[in-house]
Design a protein around this motif. Structure first.
Motif, PDB file in Angstrom:
ATOM      1  N   GLY A 290       0.821  -1.208   0.000  1.00  0.00           N
ATOM      2  CA  GLY A 290       0.000   0.000   0.000  1.00  0.00           C
ATOM      3  C   GLY A 290       0.852   1.253   0.000  1.00  0.00           C
ATOM      4  O   GLY A 290       2.063   1.218  -0.182  1.00  0.00           O
ATOM      5  N   GLY A 291       0.218   2.390   0.226  1.00  0.00           N
ATOM      6  CA  GLY A 291       0.928   3.655   0.139  1.00  0.00           C
ATOM      7  C   GLY A 291       1.327   3.933  -1.295  1.00  0.00           C
ATOM      8  O   GLY A 291       0.643   3.530  -2.243  1.00  0.00           O
ATOM      9  N   GLU A 292       2.449   4.620  -1.479  1.00  0.00           N
ATOM     10  CA  GLU A 292       2.935   4.930  -2.817  1.00  0.00           C
ATOM     11  C   GLU A 292       3.675   3.729  -3.411  1.00  0.00           C
ATOM     12  O   GLU A 292       4.421   3.048  -2.716  1.00  0.00           O
ATOM     13  N   THR A 293       3.469   3.509  -4.688  1.00  0.00           N
ATOM     14  CA  THR A 293       4.201   2.467  -5.411  1.00  0.00           C
ATOM     15  C   THR A 293       4.986   3.123  -6.539  1.00  0.00           C
ATOM     16  O   THR A 293       4.401   3.679  -7.463  1.00  0.00           O
ATOM     17  N   HIS A 294       6.315   3.073  -6.428  1.00  0.00           N
ATOM     18  CA  HIS A 294       7.197   3.650  -7.443  1.00  0.00           C
ATOM     19  C   HIS A 294       7.815   2.528  -8.259  1.00  0.00           C
ATOM     20  O   HIS A 294       8.191   1.485  -7.712  1.00  0.00           O
ATOM     21  N   VAL A 295       7.943   2.753  -9.566  1.00  0.00           N
ATOM     22  CA  VAL A 295       8.523   1.735 -10.441  1.00  0.00           C
ATOM     23  C   VAL A 295       9.630   2.359 -11.277  1.00  0.00           C
ATOM     24  O   VAL A 295       9.449   3.423 -11.876  1.00  0.00           O
ATOM     25  N   PHE A 296      10.789   1.701 -11.283  1.00  0.00           N
ATOM     26  CA  PHE A 296      11.863   2.050 -12.215  1.00  0.00           C
ATOM     27  C   PHE A 296      12.311   0.782 -12.909  1.00  0.00           C
ATOM     28  O   PHE A 296      12.542  -0.250 -12.269  1.00  0.00           O
ATOM     29  N   SER A 297      12.471   0.841 -14.215  1.00  0.00           N
ATOM     30  CA  SER A 297      13.044  -0.262 -14.979  1.00  0.00           C
ATOM     31  C   SER A 297      13.966   0.317 -16.041  1.00  0.00           C
ATOM     32  O   SER A 297      13.654   1.359 -16.630  1.00  0.00           O
ATOM     33  N   PRO A 298      15.098  -0.331 -16.321  1.00  0.00           N
ATOM     34  CA  PRO A 298      15.968   0.151 -17.386  1.00  0.00           C
ATOM     35  C   PRO A 298      15.251   0.229 -18.735  1.00  0.00           C
ATOM     36  O   PRO A 298      15.587   1.061 -19.572  1.00  0.00           O
ATOM     37  N   ALA A 299      14.252  -0.647 -18.926  1.00  0.00           N
ATOM     38  CA  ALA A 299      13.422  -0.595 -20.135  1.00  0.00           C
ATOM     39  C   ALA A 299      12.129  -1.342 -19.850  1.00  0.00           C
ATOM     40  O   ALA A 299      12.138  -2.384 -19.191  1.00  0.00           O
ATOM     41  N   TYR A 300      11.027  -0.794 -20.352  1.00  0.00           N
ATOM     42  CA  TYR A 300       9.712  -1.408 -20.144  1.00  0.00           C
ATOM     43  C   TYR A 300       9.303  -2.199 -21.381  1.00  0.00           C
ATOM     44  O   TYR A 300       9.588  -1.806 -22.521  1.00  0.00           O
ATOM     45  N   ARG A 301       8.603  -3.311 -21.143  1.00  0.00           N
ATOM     46  CA  ARG A 301       8.029  -4.103 -22.225  1.00  0.00           C
ATOM     47  C   ARG A 301       6.669  -3.521 -22.607  1.00  0.00           C
ATOM     48  O   ARG A 301       5.842  -3.247 -21.733  1.00  0.00           O
ATOM     49  N   GLU A 302       6.424  -3.390 -23.879  1.00  0.00           N
ATOM     50  CA  GLU A 302       5.152  -2.852 -24.350  1.00  0.00           C
ATOM     51  C   GLU A 302       3.984  -3.671 -23.826  1.00  0.00           C
ATOM     52  O   GLU A 302       2.960  -3.124 -23.378  1.00  0.00           O
ATOM     53  N   GLU A 303       4.124  -5.005 -23.826  1.00  0.00           N
ATOM     54  CA  GLU A 303       3.012  -5.871 -23.428  1.00  0.00           C
ATOM     55  C   GLU A 303       2.746  -5.832 -21.925  1.00  0.00           C
ATOM     56  O   GLU A 303       1.707  -6.320 -21.471  1.00  0.00           O
ATOM     57  N   GLU A 304       3.664  -5.259 -21.134  1.00  0.00           N
ATOM     58  CA  GLU A 304       3.463  -5.169 -19.688  1.00  0.00           C
ATOM     59  C   GLU A 304       3.131  -3.760 -19.206  1.00  0.00           C
ATOM     60  O   GLU A 304       2.664  -3.588 -18.067  1.00  0.00           O
ATOM     61  N   PHE A 305       3.352  -2.777 -20.054  1.00  0.00           N
ATOM     62  CA  PHE A 305       3.285  -1.400 -19.579  1.00  0.00           C
ATOM     63  C   PHE A 305       1.905  -1.023 -19.061  1.00  0.00           C
ATOM     64  O   PHE A 305       1.778  -0.405 -17.995  1.00  0.00           O
ATOM     65  N   GLU A 306       0.862  -1.378 -19.774  1.00  0.00           N
ATOM     66  CA  GLU A 306      -0.485  -1.032 -19.338  1.00  0.00           C
ATOM     67  C   GLU A 306      -0.824  -1.695 -18.012  1.00  0.00           C
ATOM     68  O   GLU A 306      -1.530  -1.123 -17.171  1.00  0.00           O
ATOM     69  N   GLN A 307      -0.313  -2.896 -17.792  1.00  0.00           N
ATOM     70  CA  GLN A 307      -0.550  -3.571 -16.513  1.00  0.00           C
ATOM     71  C   GLN A 307       0.170  -2.844 -15.372  1.00  0.00           C
ATOM     72  O   GLN A 307      -0.382  -2.689 -14.287  1.00  0.00           O
ATOM     73  N   ILE A 308       1.411  -2.423 -15.635  1.00  0.00           N
ATOM     74  CA  ILE A 308       2.158  -1.705 -14.611  1.00  0.00           C
ATOM     75  C   ILE A 308       1.423  -0.433 -14.206  1.00  0.00           C
ATOM     76  O   ILE A 308       1.388  -0.064 -13.026  1.00  0.00           O
TER      77      ILE A 308
ATOM     78  N   ALA B  12      14.616   8.047 -24.804  1.00  0.00           N
ATOM     79  CA  ALA B  12      13.814   7.267 -25.748  1.00  0.00           C
ATOM     80  C   ALA B  12      12.641   6.595 -25.045  1.00  0.00           C
ATOM     81  O   ALA B  12      11.500   6.627 -25.538  1.00  0.00           O
ATOM     82  N   GLN B  13      12.909   5.963 -23.889  1.00  0.00           N
ATOM     83  CA  GLN B  13      11.829   5.341 -23.136  1.00  0.00           C
ATOM     84  C   GLN B  13      10.839   6.388 -22.619  1.00  0.00           C
ATOM     85  O   GLN B  13       9.625   6.180 -22.619  1.00  0.00           O
ATOM     86  N   LEU B  14      11.367   7.520 -22.208  1.00  0.00           N
ATOM     87  CA  LEU B  14      10.515   8.600 -21.719  1.00  0.00           C
ATOM     88  C   LEU B  14       9.552   9.063 -22.810  1.00  0.00           C
ATOM     89  O   LEU B  14       8.344   9.186 -22.584  1.00  0.00           O
ATOM     90  N   ARG B  15      10.085   9.302 -23.991  1.00  0.00           N
ATOM     91  CA  ARG B  15       9.237   9.789 -25.083  1.00  0.00           C
ATOM     92  C   ARG B  15       8.223   8.731 -25.517  1.00  0.00           C
ATOM     93  O   ARG B  15       7.116   9.057 -25.953  1.00  0.00           O
ATOM     94  N   ARG B  16       8.612   7.480 -25.389  1.00  0.00           N
ATOM     95  CA  ARG B  16       7.708   6.407 -25.832  1.00  0.00           C
ATOM     96  C   ARG B  16       6.515   6.232 -24.896  1.00  0.00           C
ATOM     97  O   ARG B  16       5.398   5.967 -25.352  1.00  0.00           O
ATOM     98  N   TYR B  17       6.752   6.379 -23.584  1.00  0.00           N
ATOM     99  CA  TYR B  17       5.719   5.992 -22.620  1.00  0.00           C
ATOM    100  C   TYR B  17       5.175   7.122 -21.749  1.00  0.00           C
ATOM    101  O   TYR B  17       4.118   6.966 -21.135  1.00  0.00           O
ATOM    102  N   ALA B  18       5.871   8.247 -21.651  1.00  0.00           N
ATOM    103  CA  ALA B  18       5.520   9.243 -20.634  1.00  0.00           C
ATOM    104  C   ALA B  18       4.110   9.802 -20.804  1.00  0.00           C
ATOM    105  O   ALA B  18       3.389  10.001 -19.819  1.00  0.00           O
ATOM    106  N   LEU B  19       3.694  10.080 -22.020  1.00  0.00           N
ATOM    107  CA  LEU B  19       2.369  10.670 -22.224  1.00  0.00           C
ATOM    108  C   LEU B  19       1.270   9.711 -21.784  1.00  0.00           C
ATOM    109  O   LEU B  19       0.256  10.136 -21.217  1.00  0.00           O
ATOM    110  N   ARG B  20       1.469   8.432 -22.007  1.00  0.00           N
ATOM    111  CA  ARG B  20       0.486   7.437 -21.543  1.00  0.00           C
ATOM    112  C   ARG B  20       0.460   7.379 -20.023  1.00  0.00           C
ATOM    113  O   ARG B  20      -0.604   7.239 -19.414  1.00  0.00           O
TER     114      ARG B  20
END
Length: 269
Positions: free
Chosen positions: A78-96, A109-117
């Motif tokens: 519980g509380g805050e959940t922070h996530v860091f990964s060197p690279a995210y998988r597209e098929e897992e990102f929505e679940q995360i 590159a990862q920031l531009r790919r996923y940050a807006l979502r």
């Protein structure tokens, strides 16, 4: 209190002393209470979720390195959940995104790919930085500031155009170290990235802080925290892992065999 016969339990198992665990947690909470920083459990170092109900009495949340740790922290800590990964998988990102509150990226590159979502889902977005300031000895193989490190963006690689995507910056360069190493690192972080602090909301100091080790310089740590929070108005986060459970238990095992090779060597279960 009834005494438990430990011999009746099959080995191997970890045995945690609740009083020692709470002593560590109390020390961490004292730091957060005095400074206003937020301290998180780094699950990669200690993920015994049976004691999460105890730990969440003292800590603000947990950190994760991927989908399953994020789910574990969200559902059991519980509380805050922070996530860091060197690279995210597209098929897992929505679940995360279902579990994370903070999403930290390792590269532009990862920031531009996923940050807006991530922002559209209401998440706080961060970028890991590399201050290029090594304070480690004997850990070169995984020194985040070492030569050709894959972890974090150097100042030369940092593109100010990504700032509108960011709520904070994250660095993690320490390993079982005292606050003098943090102070040295923080000087480098300010020198290289301090110009970007205005407009951000938080700065994450990462893990490796051995806060509960005897002799650790807590006043120096608190000065480092105060300096960032008071000078820049940023919320400071810490992510200790080993320090949470340091010296709070044992691994109990059985010797299955003893071999000889320059001395007696125990083979454990």
């Amino acid at each position: 209190m009834q005494r438990v016969d430990l011999a009746c339990f099959p080995t191997p198992y970890f045995l945690v002393d609740e009083a020692r665990l709470r002593r560590n947690l109390s020390r961490l909470k004292e730091v957060s209470d005095r400074t206003g920083c937020r301290i998180l459990l780094a699950q990669k170092a200690f993920s015994m979720y049976s004691v999460y109900p105890i730990m969440r009495e003292y800590l603000a949340g947990s950190t994760a390195s991927g989908l399953y740790e994020a789910r574990l922290g969200h559902e059991h800590f519980g509380g805050e959940t922070h996530v860091f990964s060197p690279a995210y998988r597209e098929e897992e990102f929505e679940q995360i995104l279902q579990f994370a509150d903070h999403m930290v990226f390792n590269s532009p590159a990862q920031l531009r790919r996923y940050a807006l979502r991530a922002k559209a889902a209401g998440k706080s977005v961060g970028l890991r930085i590399n201050p290029e300031c090594s304070t480690q000895e004997g850990h070169a193989i995984y020194d985040p500031c070492g030569e050709k490190s894959r972890l974090g963006v150097t100042r030369a690689q940092f593109d100010p155009e990504v700032l509108p995507l960011l709520s904070g910056l994250h660095f993690h360069t320490l390993c079982e170290q005292d606050s003098d190493a943090l102070e040295t690192t923080l000087d480098a972080v300010e020198a290289r990235f301090g110009e970007f602090f205005p407009g951000l909301r938080w700065l994450n100091f990462g893990g490796g802080h051995h806060i509960t080790r005897p002799g650790y310089d807590i006043p120096r740590l608190e000065r480092c925290i105060d300096r960032i929070q008071q000078c820049y108005g940023l919320q400071v986060y810490l992510e200790p892992g080993e320090a949470v459970a340091l010296n709070a238990g044992i691994l109990r095992c059985t010797v299955l065999d003893i071999v000889e090779n320059g001395g007696k060597i125990a083979i454990l279960d």
